[in-house]
Design a protein around this motif. Structure first.
Motif, PDB file in Angstrom:
ATOM      1  N   PHE A 694       0.853  -1.187   0.000  1.00 31.27           N
ATOM      2  CA  PHE A 694       0.000   0.000   0.000  1.00 31.27           C
ATOM      3  C   PHE A 694       0.888   1.235   0.000  1.00 31.27           C
ATOM      4  CE2 PHE A 694      -2.292   3.369   2.256  1.00 31.27           C
ATOM      5  CZ  PHE A 694      -3.496   3.384   1.564  1.00 31.27           C
ATOM      6  N   GLU A 695       0.682   2.135  -0.962  1.00 34.45           N
ATOM      7  CA  GLU A 695       1.417   3.394  -1.035  1.00 34.45           C
ATOM      8  C   GLU A 695       0.418   4.518  -1.255  1.00 34.45           C
ATOM      9  OE1 GLU A 695       4.316   3.139  -4.107  1.00 34.45           O
ATOM     10  OE2 GLU A 695       5.200   1.280  -3.353  1.00 34.45           O
ATOM     11  N   ASN A 696       0.419   5.472  -0.341  1.00 30.13           N
ATOM     12  CA  ASN A 696      -0.559   6.553  -0.424  1.00 30.13           C
ATOM     13  C   ASN A 696       0.117   7.880  -0.094  1.00 30.13           C
ATOM     14  OD1 ASN A 696      -3.504   7.333  -0.639  1.00 30.13           O
ATOM     15  ND2 ASN A 696      -3.005   8.169   1.370  1.00 30.13           N
ATOM     16  N   THR A 697      -0.142   8.905  -0.911  1.00 24.28           N
ATOM     17  CA  THR A 697       0.421  10.235  -0.685  1.00 24.28           C
ATOM     18  C   THR A 697      -0.651  11.288  -0.923  1.00 24.28           C
ATOM     19  OG1 THR A 697       2.619   9.510  -1.415  1.00 24.28           O
ATOM     20  CG2 THR A 697       2.214  11.873  -1.338  1.00 24.28           C
ATOM     21  N   VAL A 698      -0.768  12.200   0.016  1.00 19.09           N
ATOM     22  CA  VAL A 698      -1.661  13.348  -0.115  1.00 19.09           C
ATOM     23  C   VAL A 698      -0.795  14.602  -0.148  1.00 19.09           C
ATOM     24  CG1 VAL A 698      -3.577  14.636   0.888  1.00 19.09           C
ATOM     25  CG2 VAL A 698      -3.485  12.153   1.127  1.00 19.09           C
ATOM     26  N   GLY A 699      -1.010  15.447  -1.155  1.00 17.71           N
ATOM     27  CA  GLY A 699      -0.209  16.650  -1.308  1.00 17.71           C
ATOM     28  C   GLY A 699      -1.059  17.900  -1.299  1.00 17.71           C
ATOM     29  N   PHE A 700      -0.552  18.934  -0.646  1.00 14.02           N
ATOM     30  CA  PHE A 700      -1.205  20.235  -0.597  1.00 14.02           C
ATOM     31  C   PHE A 700      -0.195  21.280  -1.072  1.00 14.02           C
ATOM     32  CE2 PHE A 700      -2.755  17.557   2.802  1.00 14.02           C
ATOM     33  CZ  PHE A 700      -4.130  17.613   2.655  1.00 14.02           C
ATOM     34  N   TYR A 701      -0.656  22.215  -1.878  1.00 12.93           N
ATOM     35  CA  TYR A 701       0.228  23.259  -2.382  1.00 12.93           C
ATOM     36  C   TYR A 701      -0.522  24.570  -2.488  1.00 12.93           C
ATOM     37  CZ  TYR A 701       2.952  26.191  -5.481  1.00 12.93           C
ATOM     38  OH  TYR A 701       3.646  27.250  -6.011  1.00 12.93           O
ATOM     39  N   ASP A 702       0.083  25.614  -1.967  1.00 16.09           N
ATOM     40  CA  ASP A 702      -0.457  26.962  -2.096  1.00 16.09           C
ATOM     41  C   ASP A 702       0.719  27.916  -2.249  1.00 16.09           C
ATOM     42  OD1 ASP A 702      -1.299  29.713  -0.669  1.00 16.09           O
ATOM     43  OD2 ASP A 702      -3.104  28.754  -1.466  1.00 16.09           O
ATOM     44  N   PRO A 703       0.717  28.764  -3.299  1.00 19.61           N
ATOM     45  CA  PRO A 703       1.873  29.644  -3.510  1.00 19.61           C
ATOM     46  C   PRO A 703       2.109  30.606  -2.354  1.00 19.61           C
ATOM     47  CG  PRO A 703       0.034  30.248  -4.942  1.00 19.61           C
ATOM     48  CD  PRO A 703      -0.317  28.940  -4.318  1.00 19.61           C
ATOM     49  N   GLN A 704       1.082  30.889  -1.580  1.00 22.11           N
ATOM     50  CA  GLN A 704       1.233  31.815  -0.462  1.00 22.11           C
ATOM     51  C   GLN A 704       1.647  31.108   0.822  1.00 22.11           C
ATOM     52  OE1 GLN A 704      -2.254  34.170   0.369  1.00 22.11           O
ATOM     53  NE2 GLN A 704      -1.373  35.121   2.197  1.00 22.11           N
ATOM     54  N   TYR A 705       1.068  29.926   1.081  1.00 18.72           N
ATOM     55  CA  TYR A 705       1.294  29.266   2.363  1.00 18.72           C
ATOM     56  C   TYR A 705       2.325  28.143   2.298  1.00 18.72           C
ATOM     57  CZ  TYR A 705      -2.889  31.833   3.649  1.00 18.72           C
ATOM     58  OH  TYR A 705      -3.786  32.827   3.895  1.00 18.72           O
ATOM     59  N   LEU A 708       2.867  20.786   1.402  1.00 18.64           N
ATOM     60  CA  LEU A 708       2.931  19.730   2.398  1.00 18.64           C
ATOM     61  C   LEU A 708       2.512  18.424   1.741  1.00 18.64           C
ATOM     62  CD1 LEU A 708       3.195  18.858   5.430  1.00 18.64           C
ATOM     63  CD2 LEU A 708       0.743  19.322   5.631  1.00 18.64           C
ATOM     64  N   SER A 709       3.270  17.357   2.004  1.00 17.52           N
ATOM     65  CA  SER A 709       2.888  16.038   1.521  1.00 17.52           C
ATOM     66  C   SER A 709       3.013  15.045   2.665  1.00 17.52           C
ATOM     67  CB  SER A 709       3.759  15.593   0.345  1.00 17.52           C
ATOM     68  OG  SER A 709       5.089  15.348   0.758  1.00 17.52           O
ATOM     69  N   VAL A 710       2.033  14.142   2.746  1.00 19.14           N
ATOM     70  CA  VAL A 710       2.014  13.100   3.761  1.00 19.14           C
ATOM     71  C   VAL A 710       1.900  11.763   3.043  1.00 19.14           C
ATOM     72  CG1 VAL A 710       0.862  12.184   5.800  1.00 19.14           C
ATOM     73  CG2 VAL A 710       0.909  14.659   5.402  1.00 19.14           C
ATOM     74  N   GLY A 711       2.857  10.885   3.275  1.00 15.08           N
ATOM     75  CA  GLY A 711       2.868   9.593   2.606  1.00 15.08           C
ATOM     76  C   GLY A 711       2.905   8.443   3.589  1.00 15.08           C
ATOM     77  N   THR A 748      10.505  20.856   6.757  1.00 17.80           N
ATOM     78  CA  THR A 748      10.647  19.647   7.549  1.00 17.80           C
ATOM     79  C   THR A 748      10.598  18.408   6.676  1.00 17.80           C
ATOM     80  OG1 THR A 748       9.737  18.389   9.419  1.00 17.80           O
ATOM     81  CG2 THR A 748       8.165  19.491   7.982  1.00 17.80           C
ATOM     82  N   VAL A 749      11.365  17.410   7.078  1.00 15.30           N
ATOM     83  CA  VAL A 749      11.317  16.063   6.524  1.00 15.30           C
ATOM     84  C   VAL A 749      11.283  15.111   7.708  1.00 15.30           C
ATOM     85  CG1 VAL A 749      12.467  14.318   5.126  1.00 15.30           C
ATOM     86  CG2 VAL A 749      12.620  16.714   4.466  1.00 15.30           C
ATOM     87  N   TYR A 750      10.252  14.270   7.753  1.00 16.42           N
ATOM     88  CA  TYR A 750      10.092  13.367   8.889  1.00 16.42           C
ATOM     89  C   TYR A 750       9.709  11.979   8.375  1.00 16.42           C
ATOM     90  CZ  TYR A 750       8.239  11.346  13.225  1.00 16.42           C
ATOM     91  OH  TYR A 750       7.998  10.527  14.292  1.00 16.42           O
ATOM     92  N   GLN A 751      10.465  10.970   8.819  1.00 17.35           N
ATOM     93  CA  GLN A 751      10.179   9.586   8.451  1.00 17.35           C
ATOM     94  C   GLN A 751      10.128   8.743   9.714  1.00 17.35           C
ATOM     95  OE1 GLN A 751      13.472   9.167   5.529  1.00 17.35           O
ATOM     96  NE2 GLN A 751      11.884   8.546   4.113  1.00 17.35           N
ATOM     97  N   TYR A 752       9.080   7.923   9.798  1.00 16.21           N
ATOM     98  CA  TYR A 752       8.854   7.142  11.013  1.00 16.21           C
ATOM     99  C   TYR A 752       8.540   5.697  10.638  1.00 16.21           C
ATOM    100  CZ  TYR A 752       7.020   5.893  15.613  1.00 16.21           C
ATOM    101  OH  TYR A 752       6.806   5.299  16.822  1.00 16.21           O
ATOM    102  N   ASP A 753       9.288   4.781  11.249  1.00 16.91           N
ATOM    103  CA  ASP A 753       9.070   3.351  11.060  1.00 16.91           C
ATOM    104  C   ASP A 753       7.996   2.906  12.045  1.00 16.91           C
ATOM    105  OD1 ASP A 753       9.122   0.602  10.902  1.00 16.91           O
ATOM    106  OD2 ASP A 753      11.301   0.441  10.862  1.00 16.91           O
ATOM    107  N   ILE A 754       6.774   2.783  11.535  1.00 19.13           N
ATOM    108  CA  ILE A 754       5.647   2.452  12.404  1.00 19.13           C
ATOM    109  C   ILE A 754       5.774   1.030  12.948  1.00 19.13           C
ATOM    110  CG2 ILE A 754       3.135   2.225  12.485  1.00 19.13           C
ATOM    111  CD1 ILE A 754       2.984   4.292  10.253  1.00 19.13           C
ATOM    112  N   ARG A 755       6.244   0.116  12.125  1.00 21.62           N
ATOM    113  CA  ARG A 755       6.323  -1.290  12.538  1.00 21.62           C
ATOM    114  C   ARG A 755       7.265  -1.463  13.729  1.00 21.62           C
ATOM    115  NH1 ARG A 755       5.182  -6.264  10.661  1.00 21.62           N
ATOM    116  NH2 ARG A 755       6.632  -7.959  11.177  1.00 21.62           N
ATOM    117  N   ASN A 756       8.426  -0.806  13.676  1.00 22.29           N
ATOM    118  CA  ASN A 756       9.407  -0.957  14.747  1.00 22.29           C
ATOM    119  C   ASN A 756       9.374   0.189  15.752  1.00 22.29           C
ATOM    120  OD1 ASN A 756      10.637  -3.408  13.677  1.00 22.29           O
ATOM    121  ND2 ASN A 756      11.437  -2.082  12.042  1.00 22.29           N
ATOM    122  N   ASP A 757       8.427   1.131  15.563  1.00 18.82           N
ATOM    123  CA  ASP A 757       8.264   2.262  16.463  1.00 18.82           C
ATOM    124  C   ASP A 757       9.576   3.032  16.621  1.00 18.82           C
ATOM    125  OD1 ASP A 757       6.965   4.011  18.130  1.00 18.82           O
ATOM    126  OD2 ASP A 757       7.232   2.787  19.929  1.00 18.82           O
TER     127      ASP A 757
END
Length: 812
Positions: A694-705, A708-711, A748-757
Motif C-alpha cells: 500500500f502506497e498513499n500520498t496526499v499533497g497540498f500546495y499553495d503559492p502563499q502558504y 505539504l505532503s504526507v505519505g 521539515t522532513v520526517y520519516q517514522y518506522d511504524i512497525r518498529n516504532d
C-alpha cells in the motif's frame, strides 16, 4: 530671454561667440546685443541680485563637449574667470546623471565642480550623498566629505568620513560603515578604518569589525564584500553547529566566480571529534547542452575501526570494519558533447573511501540528500543509495543519426566495500567491471515498404574482475512487429531472436562456468492489444458564460466532462534455456523463461472549465471573454497478471503451492483542485491474504502558504515461490515547507518506522527572513546522531535549505 516662468541663458565659449560674429557689422550687432542683454538682465557680468524665479543655464565643457543644464534659485556667471555659481536648490543635470546641493560652483574650463550642503548625486546608476563634494567631470574623480554611497545593484550602503573618487566607479574611503540594512541602528554592519571599492564589483575593507545591532562580534584584518546582485568571488557566511557523533563543527565556504559559465566553492570545515575536512564544488554550464557538477570531500579521520567491537552502533551489525584514516567522497554528473553536438557525452562519478562515510558525514555540503536531489533535478540521474555497499561510476559517449540509429561507448567501474579497508581480501573480489562496452541501436522503424516494423539492439562488451570469470560477450536482439489497427482498437504482435556469444578468458574460482567460447539463443514473442472508448458530456453553460460581463470577471465553472475507458492486454513468452554453464556478468546472462499475460483497465476523467476573463479593446474599454481550460483530474487503473508457467509448476509444491494470479493493482491519481493531489497504489492478494502493498500520498500546495505532503507505505511480509522472504515495512513520511507569519519559513522532513516504532529521520529547519539577512536554524536527528546547525545569509547569498523531494534513506 525672459518669460513669466524661468530665465534661460545659454552660455557659449568666447571662441564660439566670435565664430558667429565674423564681419565687422556682425561684431557691432553682437556687441550691441550683449550690451542690451546686460541692461535687461543687470548683474549678469558681475554679482547678481536675488531673483524670485529659478534660473537655468546650459554649460558646456570645452574638453569633453558634454552639455550640463544648471538650474537654481540664483545663478551668477563670471565669464572672464569661467566660473558659474548657483545658490538654492541647485541642480546640474546631463542625461540621467545629475548633481545637486545648496550651493554649486562650476569651473567651466577645467570641468571641476564644488558642491556644499545637502549634496546628492545620481551617477552611473548609483546615488551619492554628502555634506561637501568635489568632482572632476572630465577625469571622473573627486572627493566627498561625510559621504554616503547607495549601491542599488548590491543593495548596500557605504557611509564614510572621507571618500576619494579615483575613477569613474572607484573610490577609497576612511572611517566607513557598510550595511545592507535600513535604520539608524542596522541589524548588521561592517565597520572599517580604510577601504576601497569598485561599484558593481567589490569593496575591500581593512581592519574591519562585523557588528550586530552596533555591537562588534567579529574582527577581520581584511574582508571583501560583493557590490552586485549576481554571483561574485568572496567568502560566504559560515555555518556553526554541533553533532552528537562528530562534535562541534564549523564550516567556512569561499566562492570563486571564475567566469560567467563556471564557479568553484571551497569549504574548510572542522569537526571537534574527527578533525578538519576540506571540500570542493565545481559547476560549469558552457551552453544549453553542456553542464557539469563536481563535488569532493576529504578528511583525515581521527577515528578508525580496527575490529567489530569498536564499530559504532549504527554499523555494528554490518560485519565490516574500517581501518582507513583517509576518507573521502567524490561524486559528479556531466552532460556535454565533443567535436559535434551529435556526439553526446555523459559522466557519472560516485566514488567513496569506505562503506560508512556517507552516513557518518551526512551534514553540511556533504549531505547525501543535497547531492542526490541536485543530480536528479539537474541531470535526471541519481546515485546509489546512502547505505549501498557498492558505488558505480560510468562514462558514456553516444552518437545518433536522425533519431533512427545510435551507437554508445560505455565504461563502468564499481567499487565493493566488502573487499576494502581491512575486510575481505581484494584478490577475492568478484565485482564485475565493464571496460568497455560498444552498443548499437536501430530504433523502431518501418521495414522497407512493408507493413512490418523492425528494431534491433546489439552490444560488444568486455568484462573483467579480480576473482571469477572474465571475458567478452556479444549480444544482438532484432525484433519484428506488425501494427494492426481497426476502428475497435489496435493489436501489435511481435517476435524476437536473441543471439549471445561468450569468450571466457580466465576463471580463477571454483564455479561451474565453462571456459572458452559458448553461445546462447533465445526466441521470444508476444502481443499487445489495446483500445479506447470515450464519451463527452455537456454539463450545461450558465448565463454568466453565455453572455460574459466585466462585472463577472473570475466566475468559473465546469461545462464539460470527458470519460475514457482504455482496456489493454499484454502477452509475453520467452524460451526456457539452460544457462548455468554460461558466464554471469549482469542481468542479461540469466534471462528467465516467461509465459505471462497482463491485463488492465484504465479510466480517465477530464473536465472542461469555463472562466470569465476581461481584456481591453482598442479604445481601452473592458472586453469580457470566456477562456476554457482542461484537466485530467482522475485516473483509475486496475491491473493483474497471470503466469502460465507458475500454473504448470511441479517443483516445491509442498512448501509453495501454485499461485499463478498476481496481486491486483488498483492505482488512483486524483487532482481535483489546483492545491490538492492524491495518489494511491494498492496491491491485493487474490488468495485471501488481503492487502500486500500500500502506497498513499496526499499533497497540498499553495503559492502563499507553502506545500505539504504526507505519505504512508506498507509492505506485508511475503514468502512465496516467486516472492520469497520479503520483509514487512510500515513507513510514514512527511515533507513540508510552510510560509509562516513574521517572515518565517518552516521546512521539515520526517520519516517514522511504524512497525518498529522508530523515528528514521527528523529534519527541521526554521528560517527568519529579515529585510537584509536570513537566519536559519536546522535540527537533524536519526537513530544514531543528533545535530543542530545555525547560519546567517547576508549580501544576497541564499540559505542551503532542506531538500523536500526525495526519500534518501534505505530501509534495509
Amino acid at each position: 530671454m525672459h518669460n513669466s516662468g524661468t530665465h534661460i541663458i545659454k552660455v557659449l565659449l568666447p571662441s564660439q561667440t566670435m565664430q558667429r560674429c565674423r564681419s565687422a557689422a556682425l561684431r557691432l550687432l553682437c556687441a550691441s546685443a550683449i550690451i542690451l542683454a546686460c541692461i535687461a538682465l543687470p548683474g549678469l557680468a558681475g554679482a547678481q541680485a536675488p531673483q524670485s524665479e529659478q534660473t537655468t543655464q546650459v554649460v558646456k565643457n570645452p574638453k569633453t563637449s558634454q552639455e550640463w543644464e544648471l538650474t537654481a534659485d540664483r545663478v551668477s556667471t563670471n565669464h572672464a574667470a569661467g566660473i558659474v555659481q548657483a545658490w538654492g536648490h541647485a541642480v546640474l543635470r546631463s542625461g540621467n546623471d545629475y548633481l545637486s546641493g545648496d550651493f554649486i560652483e562650476y569651473f567651466r574650463d577645467s570641468g571641476w565642480i564644488y558642491l556644499k550642503g545637502n549634496v546628492h548625486s545620481y551617477w552611473h546608476d548609483y546615488d551619492i550623498y554628502a555634506d561637501e563634494a568635489q568632482f572632476d567631470l572630465v577625469n571622473k574623480t573627486g572627493k566627498l566629505t561625510n559621504g554616503i554611497l547607495f549601491i542599488e545593484q548590491g543593495s548596500l550602503v557605504v557611509k564614510g568620513k572621507e571618500f576619494d573618487k579615483t575613477g569613474e566607479d572607484t573610490y577609497t574611503f576612511t572611517e566607513a560603515t557598510l550595511t545592507g540594512c535600513e535604520g539608524s541602528n542596522p541589524a548588521w554592519s561592517i565597520k572599517t578604518d580604510t577601504g576601497d571599492l569598485t561599484v558593481g564589483d567589490y569593496a575591500n575593507v581593512y581592519s574591519s569589525q562585523f557588528l550586530v545591532k552596533g555591537t562588534p562580534i567579529l574582527y577581520a584584518p581584511y574582508m571583501r564584500v560583493p557590490l552586485r546582485a549576481d554571483r561574485q568571488t568572496g567568502f560566504l557566511p559560515p555555518t556553526y553547529g554541533s553533532s552528537s557523533r562528530l562534535g562541534g563543527f564549523y564550516s567556512q565556504p569561499f566562492f570563486w566566480a571564475i567566469d560567467a559559465e563556471r564557479d568553484l566553492t571551497a569549504y574548510a570545515d572542522y569537526f571537534g571529534k574527527r578533525g578538519p575536512m576540506v571540500g570542493l564544488e565545481y559547476r560549469s554550464a558552457d551552453d544549453a547542452q553542456t553542464h557539469g557538477l563536481w563535488r569532493m570531500d576529504y578528511i583525515d579521520d581521527k577515528v578508525v575501526v580496527d575490529n567489530q567491537s569498536e564499530q559504532e552502533e549504527e554499523f555494528e551489525n554490518s560485519g565490516l570494519i574500517r581501518t582507513n584514516h583517509q576518507r573521502y567522497w567524490l561524486r559528479s554528473k556531466y552532460d556535454g558533447w565533443t567535436f559535434d553536438p551529435d556526439y553526446q557525452v555523459k559522466l557519472d562519478l560516485d566514488y567513496a573511501s569506505d562503506q560508512t562515510f556517507l552516513r557518518t558525514y551526512n551534514h553540511l555540503h556533504t549531505r547525501y540528500s543535497q547531492s542526490y536531489n541536485d543530480f536528479l533535478n539537474d541531470f535526471g540521474r541519481g546515485i546509489d543509495t546512502i547505505d549501498s555497499l557498492t558505488r558505480t561510476s560510468t562514462g558514456l559517449a553516444t552518437r545518433t543519426w536522425g533519431g533512427e540509429y545510435a551507437m554508445n561507448l560505455r565504461a563502468a567501474y564499481t567499487e565493493n566495500f566488502n573487499y576494502m579497508n581491512g575486510n575481505q581480501p581484494g584478490d577475492k573480489n568478484p565485482t564485475v567491471q565493464v571496460l568497455p562496452e560498444l552498443s548499437a541501436y536501430a530504433y523502431k522503424q518501418q521495414l522497407l515498404n512493408s507493413p512490418f516494423e523492425i528494431q534491433a539492439d546489439s552490444s560488444l562488451t568486455y568484462f573483467t574482475r579480480n576473482y571469477g570469470t572474465s571475458g567478452g560477450r556479444f549480444d544482438v536482439l532484432p525484433q519484428l512487429s506488425l501494427p494492426l489497427a481497426s476502428p475497435y482498437g489496435s493489436i501489435i504482435p511481435r517476435m524476437g531472436w536473441r543471439e549471445t556469444m561468450y569468450s571466457a578468458t580466465q576463471d580463477n574460482s571454483s564455479s561451474d562456468v565453462d571456459e572458452g567460447t559458448q553461445d546462447r539463443q533465445l526466441f521470444s514473442y508476444g502481443a499487445a492489444a489495446f483500445s479506447e472508448v470515450s464519451g463527452t458530456y455537456d454539463l450545461g453553460t450558465p448565463p454568466a458564460l453565455l453572455a460574459p460581463d466585466a462585472s463577472l470577471a473570475g466566475t468559473s465553472t465546469w461545462v464539460g466532462l470527458r470519460h475514457a475507458i482504455q482496456p489493454r492486454v499484454d502477452y509475453s513468452w520467452t524460451q526456457n534455456v539452460e544457462q548455468r554453464s554460461l558466464p554471469e556478468y549482469d542481468q542479461y546472462d540469466r534471462i528467465g523463461a516467461q509465459n505471462q499475460v497482463t491485463y488492465s483497465l484504465t479510466n480517465l476523467l477530464n473536465r472542461k472549465r469555463g472562466t470569465v476573463n476581461v481584456a481591453k479593446d482598442e479604445d481601452g474599454k473592458p472586453d469580457p471573454f470566456v477562456a476554457y481550460s482542461y484537466r485530467d483530474f482522475l485516473r483509475l487503473l486496475i491491473e493483474q497478471s497471470y503466469d502460465f508457467r507458475e500454473a504448470d509448476r511441479n517443483t516445491d509444491l509442498n512448501e509453495y503451492p501454485r499461485r499463478p494470479f498476481g496481486d491486483v493493482l488498483a492505482q488512483t491519481d486524483f487532482y481535483p483542485l489546483d492545491w490538492l493531489s492524491l495518489t494511491n497504489k494498492t496491491y491485493t492478494s487474490p488468495y485471501g491474504e488481503g492487502i500486500t502493498r500500500f502506497e498513499n500520498t496526499v499533497g497540498f500546495y499553495d503559492p502563499q502558504y507553502g506545500q505539504l505532503s504526507v505519505g504512508f507505505t506498507q509492505y506485508s511480509k511475503i514468502d512465496e515461490y516467486k516472492r520469497q522472504n520479503r520483509s514487512a515495512i510500515n513507513m510514514l513520511t512527511l515533507r513540508g515547507q510552510l510560509n509562516l507569519p513574521q517572515d518565517l519559513t518552516l521546512e521539515t522532513v520526517y520519516q517514522y518506522d511504524i512497525r518498529n516504532d522508530i523515528p528514521i529521520t527528523t529534519d527541521i529547519g526554521l528560517t527568519w527572513h529579515a529585510q537584509c539577512y536570513d537566519v536559519t536554524a536546522f535540527y537533524s536527528a536519526t537513530q544514531y546522531d543528533r545535530s543542530i546547525a545555525l547560519w546567517v545569509s547576508i549580501l544576497g547569498f541564499k540559505s542551503p535549505g532542506i531538500s523536500l523531494s526525495q526519500n534518501t534513506n534505505n530501509s534495509n
